[in-house]
Design a protein around this motif. Structure first.
Motif, PDB file in Angstrom:
ATOM      1  N   ASN A  98      63.724   9.853  16.702  1.00  0.00           N
ATOM      2  CA  ASN A  98      62.877   9.570  17.868  1.00  0.00           C
ATOM      3  C   ASN A  98      63.644   9.077  19.083  1.00  0.00           C
ATOM      4  O   ASN A  98      63.131   9.141  20.205  1.00  0.00           O
ATOM      5  CB  ASN A  98      61.822   8.516  17.509  1.00  0.00           C
ATOM      6  N   GLY A 131      60.922   8.197  21.501  1.00  0.00           N
ATOM      7  CA  GLY A 131      59.632   8.381  20.858  1.00  0.00           C
ATOM      8  C   GLY A 131      59.060   7.071  20.342  1.00  0.00           C
ATOM      9  O   GLY A 131      59.699   6.010  20.416  1.00  0.00           O
ATOM     10  N   SER A 152      58.525  14.799  18.730  1.00  0.00           N
ATOM     11  CA  SER A 152      59.273  13.739  19.406  1.00  0.00           C
ATOM     12  C   SER A 152      60.548  14.272  20.067  1.00  0.00           C
ATOM     13  O   SER A 152      60.484  15.155  20.906  1.00  0.00           O
ATOM     14  CB  SER A 152      59.553  12.587  18.440  1.00  0.00           C
TER      15      SER A 152
END
Length: 210
Positions: free
Chosen positions: A84, A107, A196
């Motif tokens: 992420n 993310g 993401s």
């Protein structure tokens, strides 16, 4: 260590409890985005979802010597997103007592790993592990992991996920080191399939800037 221009003091104590060293880590954010760079390092296997967000640069004369990553673990049938975010840690003259970090957009899922550092030198190239598009009804994770090469030759691999394959290495940052990052992110999909982080590009700066 999240939040714009957040400052964190971390206390590192050797196992025998005698020597104490304070390390200050502050987010650079976009405050140093006027810094000149030599080139942009790209890879060819990034994925299709999302858009390029904003760059973040290390301060002048600072270079990336370490990193940590934000990783969502296996969701076992739930929506996986894998990697992420990537946080790059910037140092001046390899002094590890006062550091900045840059990460661009990250993310929402997973936890940040413990930082890894080059034993000497700075980061000069990278490689992404990417799961390709899984089709209309598949679970896309896009970027799963990242490797970095140090100017002192060691290769460091993040504790990411294992879906997909590693692609080719980026070009090597000659005469300097990595000094900034920009991420390609798919925004939160609110109940739909999230991937993401989809791609990364890093900035290369000269070691001796005027």
């Amino acid at each position: 260590m999240s939040g714009l221009l957040a400052t964190v003091a971390m206390l590192a104590v050797l196992s025998f409890g005698v020597c104490e060293e304070k390390v200050f880590l502050q987010r650079a954010g976009t405050a140093f985005n006027s810094r000149k760079y030599r080139s942009v390092l790209n890879v060819t296997n990034g994925e299709r979802f999302g858009t390029w967000t904003w760059p973040e640069m290390c301060p002048e004369d600072y270079f990336v010597v370490g990193f940590s990553v934000r990783v969502e673990s296996n969701q076992y049938g739930g929506d996986d997103t894998a990697l992420n975010g990537i946080r790059l840690i910037c140092s001046k003259d390899e002094n590890r007592n006062f550091l900045y970090y840059v990460e661009s957009h990250t993310g929402h899922f997973g936890e940040w790993s413990h930082p890894q550092y080059c034993p000497a030198g700075m980061l000069t190239s990278f490689q992404l592990r990417v799961e390709p598009y899984q089709g209309l009804f598949g679970d896309d994770t896009a970027v799963n992991n990242i490797k970095f090469r140090c100017s002192s030759n060691p290769t460091l691999e993040a504790p990411g996920m294992t879906w997909g394959e590693y692609g080719h290495w980026s070009q090597d940052c000659q005469g300097g080191g990595i000094c900034g990052i920009e991420t390609k992110m798919e925004e939160y999909q609110v109940g739909l399939d999230d991937s993401s982080l989809n791609d990364v590009r890093l900035f290369c700066c000269d070691k001796h800037e005027q």
